[in-house]
Scaffold this motif. Structure first.
Motif, mmCIF file in Angstrom:
data_model
loop_
_atom_site.group_PDB
_atom_site.id
_atom_site.type_symbol
_atom_site.label_atom_id
_atom_site.label_comp_id
_atom_site.label_asym_id
_atom_site.label_seq_id
_atom_site.Cartn_x
_atom_site.Cartn_y
_atom_site.Cartn_z
ATOM 1 N N LYS A 26 0.838 -1.204 0.000
ATOM 2 C CA LYS A 26 0.000 0.000 0.000
ATOM 3 C C LYS A 26 0.875 1.257 0.000
ATOM 4 N N GLN A 27 1.955 1.252 0.787
ATOM 5 C CA GLN A 27 2.878 2.392 0.818
ATOM 6 C C GLN A 27 3.589 2.561 -0.522
ATOM 7 N N ILE A 28 3.983 1.449 -1.137
ATOM 8 C CA ILE A 28 4.631 1.501 -2.452
ATOM 9 C C ILE A 28 3.665 2.091 -3.474
ATOM 10 N N ASN A 29 2.421 1.630 -3.466
ATOM 11 C CA ASN A 29 1.426 2.135 -4.412
ATOM 12 C C ASN A 29 1.144 3.612 -4.187
ATOM 13 N N SER A 30 1.133 4.047 -2.953
ATOM 14 C CA SER A 30 0.926 5.455 -2.639
ATOM 15 C C SER A 30 2.076 6.298 -3.197
ATOM 16 N N PHE A 31 3.310 5.804 -3.019
ATOM 17 C CA PHE A 31 4.475 6.493 -3.576
ATOM 18 C C PHE A 31 4.358 6.569 -5.091
ATOM 19 N N ALA A 32 4.030 5.445 -5.710
ATOM 20 C CA ALA A 32 3.909 5.397 -7.170
ATOM 21 C C ALA A 32 2.852 6.374 -7.673
ATOM 22 N N LYS A 33 1.732 6.435 -6.983
ATOM 23 C CA LYS A 33 0.648 7.347 -7.381
ATOM 24 C C LYS A 33 1.106 8.800 -7.277
ATOM 25 N N LYS A 78 3.451 -7.648 -5.010
ATOM 26 C CA LYS A 78 2.030 -7.332 -4.810
ATOM 27 C C LYS A 78 1.688 -5.935 -5.338
ATOM 28 N N SER A 79 2.622 -5.002 -5.219
ATOM 29 C CA SER A 79 2.373 -3.635 -5.678
ATOM 30 C C SER A 79 2.334 -3.538 -7.202
ATOM 31 N N GLY A 80 3.016 -4.460 -7.870
ATOM 32 C CA GLY A 80 3.002 -4.474 -9.333
ATOM 33 C C GLY A 80 4.013 -3.560 -9.999
ATOM 34 N N ILE A 81 4.909 -2.937 -9.228
ATOM 35 C CA ILE A 81 5.906 -2.072 -9.856
ATOM 36 C C ILE A 81 7.022 -2.918 -10.475
ATOM 37 N N THR A 82 7.775 -2.318 -11.363
ATOM 38 C CA THR A 82 8.927 -2.989 -11.964
ATOM 39 C C THR A 82 10.024 -3.110 -10.922
ATOM 40 N N ARG A 83 10.592 -4.294 -10.806
ATOM 41 C CA ARG A 83 11.664 -4.534 -9.845
ATOM 42 C C ARG A 83 12.981 -4.717 -10.569
ATOM 43 N N HIS A 84 14.001 -3.999 -10.124
ATOM 44 C CA HIS A 84 15.346 -4.111 -10.671
ATOM 45 C C HIS A 84 16.194 -4.965 -9.734
#
Length: 112
Positions: A26-33, A78-84
């Protein structure tokens, strides 16, 4: 009887870990948004767990600390962001540094 207690303890730990994964995602998604999207990298930091470094599409960056590498990986997934796999090359070049960062880095170099 002891196997039932062990199973209950395992389920409790798993539920706690899943709640932590959900909170981090949820925190990752908030940052992404807030930053027009994001990419991330997970780094092991020893007994403290793992660091999730986030870089937004606008160059903003931040990080989160997870209690374990496994929890960090699951949260990023779970957040769905690209992971390096590492923080270098094109990924690192996306970070925008401002006057605060430059001043802070210079202070560290001269002992401040």
């Amino acid at each position: 009887m002891s196997s039932i207690l062990a199973m209950a303890d395992t389920q409790q730990v798993d539920q706690k870990a899943e709640r932590r994964v959900a909170k981090l995602a949820k925190q990752i998604n908030s940052f992404a948004k807030s930053h027009g999207g994001a990419e991330g990298q997970v780094a092991y930091i020893g007994e403290r767990g793992a660091r999730i470094v986030l870089v937004g599409e606008d160059g903003g960056w931040g990080d989160l600390v997870a209690p374990s590498y496994e929890i960090a990986e699951k949260a990023v997934e779970k957040s769905g962001i690209t992971r390096h796999e590492s923080f270098d090359g094109e990924f690192a070049a996306k970070v925008t540094t401002g006057p605060y960062e430059w001043k802070r880095m210079a202070g560290i170099q001269i002992g401040g």
